[in-house]
Scaffold this active site. Structure first.
Site, mmCIF file in Angstrom:
data_model
loop_
_atom_site.group_PDB
_atom_site.id
_atom_site.type_symbol
_atom_site.label_atom_id
_atom_site.label_comp_id
_atom_site.label_asym_id
_atom_site.label_seq_id
_atom_site.Cartn_x
_atom_site.Cartn_y
_atom_site.Cartn_z
ATOM 1 N N ASP A 40 -7.898 1.313 2.352
ATOM 2 C CA ASP A 40 -7.515 2.324 3.346
ATOM 3 C C ASP A 40 -8.417 3.540 3.461
ATOM 4 O OD1 ASP A 40 -5.845 2.920 5.469
ATOM 5 O OD2 ASP A 40 -4.424 4.059 4.256
ATOM 6 N N HIS B 110 0.851 -1.196 0.000
ATOM 7 C CA HIS B 110 0.000 0.000 0.000
ATOM 8 C C HIS B 110 0.882 1.240 0.000
ATOM 9 C CE1 HIS B 110 -3.404 2.569 0.640
ATOM 10 N NE2 HIS B 110 -2.889 3.053 1.753
ATOM 11 N N ASP C 102 0.912 5.144 -0.134
ATOM 12 C CA ASP C 102 0.185 6.412 -0.025
ATOM 13 C C ASP C 102 0.883 7.496 -0.840
ATOM 14 O OD1 ASP C 102 -1.915 5.891 2.044
ATOM 15 O OD2 ASP C 102 -0.175 5.387 3.267
ATOM 16 N N ASP D 274 1.723 -1.219 4.470
ATOM 17 C CA ASP D 274 2.193 0.042 3.898
ATOM 18 C C ASP D 274 3.642 -0.076 3.435
ATOM 19 O OD1 ASP D 274 -0.242 0.958 4.651
ATOM 20 O OD2 ASP D 274 0.463 2.365 6.165
ATOM 21 N N HIS E 90 -6.639 9.465 0.006
ATOM 22 C CA HIS E 90 -7.303 9.383 1.311
ATOM 23 C C HIS E 90 -6.477 9.938 2.474
ATOM 24 C CE1 HIS E 90 -5.292 5.445 0.624
ATOM 25 N NE2 HIS E 90 -4.871 5.646 1.858
#
Length: 1159
Positions: free
Chosen positions: A271, A157, A159, A409, A559
């Protein structure tokens, strides 16, 4: 709780009487025919004599037709990969003209999220090893007839901004993760991986060698690497507007299709902090088949898991025909990390995260039991321990096909880490797969592998429950409607704080959206009317910056972007990117209007613009300032207005001038009535700035331009009329500015009024008290400004210490401006602080034939800055006399409404909900109180008749969700609301149990559109002599205004940099339309401002003046599919587009590719 309780509620009042299948009760049509008088003995004898021959012929004919339609059946043992993916179909609706009233009956479903909230007690019982669940057990025989099929899905994941900026993450982590994926998957064809964020993949692609690019492309094509979602980011679903969601997914999907030739069909959203059905709708209309979600309230997960309803068909609340159905897998446990994905016991699952060992940088298992290397000696023990978790997790679902995500993450950052995971798991898989007695098969897989296997199993085995509505999309699962807000991950920790965190940038987000949309329209119009290569230079020369603007808007939908949940320096990076794009877009618009008005003849991108935007932003975190029109004697300054809406617009507009003795003229140099008033500011010692506001009523064509002039010394026209000023002050006098007439306010209350309403204010506190309508309707609206105190709130969580307390102690300063076009009450209130954190203006307008006349405009100036306001959260509350029973409605992504109810069994913070653009309350008598916002905030109705909205929050502490800081970087900002009070004009019918939430009225839709898509004003850099009058300058591209309930979501050229190279057979323009549904029990014609509605078809071929529309093709919302049936649309969608006639059902968004040629 028995399943029948769900079914009885979902079907109450509806059942098959409201379904699409015909009822079996009552007389058949044939019974209505008159009896035949002639005898039929001969026919009867013939039929009886040849009965078996006729039956055999009919059976043979039916068999041949079945083979022709379905093909030769395949054996049960055929593999999923050999079967083409099942095409989406729906129960065939009766083809009828889709009117606004056709949504009276909503979806019939098995489960609604409202029913879940009504049933769940929210007791937070300790479930043991699975703390938020129960002690999961199994018999062992569950897999005797159908073995357990486990797909372990490696993922990372990433971000695009959180603790680091997107570029910092790329340089330090994401580039190495993508390198690792390519290298490690290439070693073994059994290895699989999924990737979601195109923002990182596009950045990596630019740096990657040709060999790496080719390797990644091959991995995608052979199914080892699946791109899931494929948006620019994994967007937030609470604050993001549906325009921006479509943009960010389309930007990612188009890049992916153009670059790698791949189109995603499975969505992966692990998420976002809560989930919206708008996302399900948009994905369905983009050709997606399946979704996976994670962060929903832990009590809802437990309830759904108990009834094996974690996999379901998500249906829109208004969809009675099942055209919006999409399959959803909800993950069952606390997190998407490895300890919470293999099964219900995180202490065991953590032992199978082989990167949590010394030598890697990740945290060791907090339960004290750590991973060990898998060997031939321990593989049996390790495999059985892991398989036990898989089996337990499997019992929470209906099928024997199981997905187990394997990641976290920014994982798989090195080859060593990837090898540790792949190597150990492959040994375990090999043991499980070589032991038939285990009745299990485990392997690495992608999301597509999982969903294919699941669908293959459900085609062989019927998992449907008795009486279950389900769906024809995928058999064996319940249908569900509703949303998943507000999210709680544990105890009473509700994630309602991020609805409001960093509200300044939530506002900038919307400004960038509407500016990008306006720029897209202008570019499409420039290219559409262009007949020579010379005039393509300006728009195509701007293509690079337009793409950058799309991507900067898309990036902020992440997000941790629009949510306001990133580190301070990351917020600055998002803000700077948006600010840069805003400046670029405004420069382009300034030049584009010159071309469309016939002023700029060379049409090149090099020469400077003659106009500049009326609003100026000096830096990324500064409030926009109005430019001043400096009117010298004998000169006039041009003001050009662009209307981005699809209807002609009459509206009172305002610009700032340096003097009061000016005149407003239209493009024909005809006098226009105007008023002038002093500009006010948030400064107790100096209320007036010394500048002046001039208001006049403008009329601007749909998607068109209109020119006005601010003149000084123009003979023959009345000058702007100065307003009358009235003052009230508790602390010293307010000086009267020249040349206005001033007086003092006396008594306890003050009023302002227009032809429709009277507003009454308390002079003691300077707050709105009452709204009276000329129709004798009266509403108590006790405006209150208050603050919550907190010790536990952070960027994500809202955890107040008790109820909000009022902060206004006295009225401070009040200034009332009374003029013919606008009346205003400005209040700088007295509070316990020397520097008050808020001041506010209330305005009403006159103008005749404008939407504004019915609106109350509230503008709050907020300065929650300094340590006095640490751990405070600022709200405004409207305490009305509407008996709403603590039920209100807030929008989801600016697209649809959702019912919100305040529950005593949930803490205050759990009763706060996202309000991206609208909230309204409705009383038993049909009276409705609506608040429109131009940015996303949070709202609640904590007591009967109350509607409160949070404006800003300043928080010292971190809330323990990983960010590692509070929210202390508050900016000065203005929050604008448009308030509407309505009474229904026809009795509201008793809603059936499955009726969708009420929609806004037609007038309310128009109010929201005017607020969120304002006029764009541009001012000439140089004045002109009034003695030299140029020809009238306006631009009106539409043949007529579109129907009032039809909205142009976007009109654009998707690939402007490739415009000249595209084949003419491939349409280069895109038009996206949304038909809004409106509540017909309120004024049907939007107070006579509406002339047409979309009940009649709109002819695209005749839409534009001077432009031929050619080669119209219906397409998906991400512009990549032209098979409209697989998108769930009615069959006539694609057919009608060929004829140029568009008939859109209410609520639907439809996209068309088309070509434009001047004629």
């Amino acid at each position: 709780m028995p399943l029948s309780s769900y079914l009885s509620n979902a079907r109450r009042g509806g059942g098959w009487n409201n379904a699409l299948l015909p009822s079996t009760t009552g007389k058949s049509p044939s019974s209505k025919l008159p009896a035949r008088k002639r005898k039929r003995t001969a026919l009867i004898n013939f039929l009886l004599t040849n009965f078996f021959t006729i039956a055999l012929c009919l059976s043979l004919l039916f068999f041949i037709l079945t083979l022709f339609y379905f093909g030769v059946p395949k054996p049960i043992s055929s593999q999923p990969k050999s079967r083409p993916p099942k095409k989406f179909t729906s129960r065939k609706p009766i083809i009828r003209r889709p009117t606004n009233d056709s949504l009276q009956h909503g979806a019939v479903v098995d489960i609604t999220t409202k029913d879940l909230y009504d049933k769940i007690e929210f007791l937070d019982k300790d479930g043991g090893a699975w703390k938020q669940g129960w002690d999961v057990t199994y018999r062992g025989s569950e897999w005797d007839s159908e073995k357990l099929k486990v797909f372990v899905v490696p993922h990372s994941h990433n971000d695009p901004g959180w603790k680091l900026t997107v570029e910092e993450y790329y340089e330090k982590q994401s580039r190495f993760i993508l390198d690792t994926i390519v290298e490690s998957l290439s070693k073994d064809s059994r290895r699989k991986f999924i990737w979601e964020e195109m923002s990182y993949l596009e950045r990596w692609w630019r740096d990657a060698s040709e060999d790496k690019r080719e390797s990644l492309t091959n991995l995608v094509k052979n199914g080892q690497l699946e791109i899931v979602g494929g948006g620019w980011v994994m967007n937030d679903e609470a604050n993001s507007h549906y325009f921006a969601i479509i943009e960010q997914i389309t930007e990612g999907n188009l890049w992916l299709s153009d670059t790698i030739g791949y189109i995603p069909k499975n969505s992966w959203a692990i998420d976002p902090f809560g989930y919206s059905p708008t996302m399900a709708y948009l994905l369905r209309r983009m050709g997606f088949e399946n979704m996976l979600i994670q962060r929903t309230h832990y009590e809802l997960k437990k309830e759904l898991a108990w009834h094996k309803n974690l996999e379901y068909i998500w249906r829109q609340s208004w969809d009675a025909e099942e055209t919006t159905d999409i399959f959803v897998h909800m993950m069952p446990f606390y997190s998407y990390d490895i300890p919470h994905t293999c099964g219900p016991e995180p202490a065991i699952c953590c032992q199978f995260d082989f990167a949590r060992v010394h030598g890697f940088t990740y945290e060791l298992c907090p339960w004290g039991q750590h991973p060990v290397e898998t060997t031939q000696e321990n593989v049996k023990e390790r495999a059985l321990k892991l398989l036990d978790q898989y089996r337990k997790k499997s019992t929470l679902y209906r099928t024997n096909t199981l997905i187990v995500p394997l990641g976290d993450d920014f994982r798989y950052i090195s080859i060593d880490e990837a090898e540790a995971q792949f190597r150990n798991y492959q040994l375990i898989f090999d043991y499980i797969n070589s032991s038939p007695s285990l009745n299990a098969e485990a392997k690495f897989g992608t999301l597509d592998d999982y969903f294919r296997a699941l669908r293959e199993e459900t085609e062989r085995i019927n998992y449907s429950r008795p009486g279950e509505v389900g769906s024809v999309q995928v058999g064996g699962f319940p249908s569900l409607s509703g949303d998943f807000f507000t999210y709680a991950d544990r105890q009473q920790d509700y994630w309602s704080g991020y609805y409001v965190s960093r509200p300044f940038f939530k506002g900038v987000d919307r400004v960038l959206e509407q500016t990008l949309r306006a720029s897209e329209m202008l570019m499409a119009l420039l290219l559409g009317y262009c007949q020579r290569a010379q005039c393509e230079k300006l728009p195509t020369g701007f293509a690079y910056k337009l793409t950058a603007a799309r991507r900067n808007l898309a990036l902020f939908q992440h997000h941790d972007g629009v949510t306001g949940t990133a580190k301070d320096h990351v917020v600055r990076d998002y803000g700077t990117r948006m600010h840069t794009s805003l400046q670029d877009l405004q420069i382009f618009m300034s030049k584009a209007i010159e071309v469309l008005l016939g002023i700029r003849h060379e049409k090149s991108d090099q020469s400077p613009a003659q106009f500049e935007p009326e609003q100026l932003r000096s830096k990324y975190d500064a409030q926009p300032l109005h430019r001043t029109v400096n009117a010298r004697e004998g000169t006039a300054q041009s003001v050009v207005l662009f209307n981005p809406l699809e209807q002609m617009r009459e509206e009172v507009v305002m610009v700032i001038v340096n003097r009061t003795d000016v005149t407003v003229l239209d493009s024909n140099w005809t006098c226009v009535q105007s008023q002038v008033s002093p500009e006010v500011q948030h400064d107790k010692s100096k209320i007036f700035t010394g500048r002046h506001r001039i208001h006049w009523k403008a009329s601007v064509p749909a998607m068109g331009l209109q020119t006005y002039y601010i003149a000084h010394g123009f003979v023959g026209c009345e000058k702007a009329k100065p307003v009358k000023l009235k003052f009230f002050s508790n602390s010293g006098s307010i000086p009267c500015p020249t040349p206005y007439a001033c007086s003092k306010l006396e008594g306890d209350v003050a009023e302002i009024r227009n032809q429709h309403q009277i507003l009454t204010f308390s002079l003691k506190h300077g707050l709105l008290q009452k709204i009276s309508h000329k129709s004798s309707l009266e509403n108590t609206v006790g405006e209150e400004i208050g603050m919550y105190s907190t010790s536990g709130s952070g960027a994500y969580l809202f955890k107040p210490s008790g109820e909000a307390q009022p902060i206004i102690e006295s009225s401070g300063h009040i200034v009332i401006s009374e003029g013919p076009l606008m009346q205003e009450v400005y209040s700088y209130p007295g509070t316990a602080w020397e520097e008050t954190p808020i001041s506010h203006s209330t305005r009403i307008y006159n103008g005749g034939n404008t939407i504004q006349e019915f609106v109350i405009e509230k503008e709050y100036h907020v300065e929650l800055i300094g340590q006095n306001f640490n751990d405070r959260e600022l709200i405004v509350r409207f305490k009305t006399d509407i008996d709403n029973s603590r039920i209100f409605y807030s929008d989801l992504n600016g697209f649809q409404m959702s019912r919100r109810e305040t529950y005593d069994k949930i803490p205050l913070q759990g009763n706060y909900y996202p309000m991206p653009s609208l909230a309204f309350m409705q009383g038993s008598n049909g009276r409705r109180f609506s608040v429109h916002s131009r940015q996303s905030l949070g709202a609640a109705s904590l007591k009967d008749g109350w509607l409160e909205i949070m404006l800003d929050r300043r928080l010292v502490s971190d809330d323990g969700r990983g960010l590692g800081q509070g929210v202390m970087d508050n900016r000065v900002m203005n929050v604008v609301f448009h308030i509407l009070v309505e009474s229904n004009v026809s009795s509201t019918s008793n809603p059936v149990s499955n009726s969708p939430p009420p929609s806004p009225s037609l007038l309310s839709h128009c109010v929201g559109a005017h607020l969120n898509y304002p006029l764009h004003a541009f001012i000439a850099k140089k004045p002109q002599e009034v003695s030299v009058q140029p020809p009238p300058r306006s631009f009106s591209p539409l043949a007529a205004s579109l129907p009032c309930d039809l909205h142009i979501v976007n009109f654009k050229v998707p690939r402007p940099s490739k415009y000249s190279q595209q084949q003419l057979e491939d349409p280069r323009f895109v038009l996206i339309l949304h038909r809004r549904h409106w509540d017909a029990s309120y004024c049907r014609k939007a107070k006579s401002r509406c002339t047409t509605l979309a009940d009649e078809p709109v002819n695209l071929f005749n839409m534009f003046k001077g432009l031929a529309v050619l080669n119209v093709r219906a397409t998906s919302l991400n512009l990549l599919h032209e098979d409209t049936e697989m998108l769930g649309y009615a069959e006539q969608f694609g057919d009608i587009a060929q004829e140029g006639l568009v008939m859109i059902p209410p609520m639907e968004i439809q996209a068309y590719k088309l070509e434009l040629r001047p004629h």
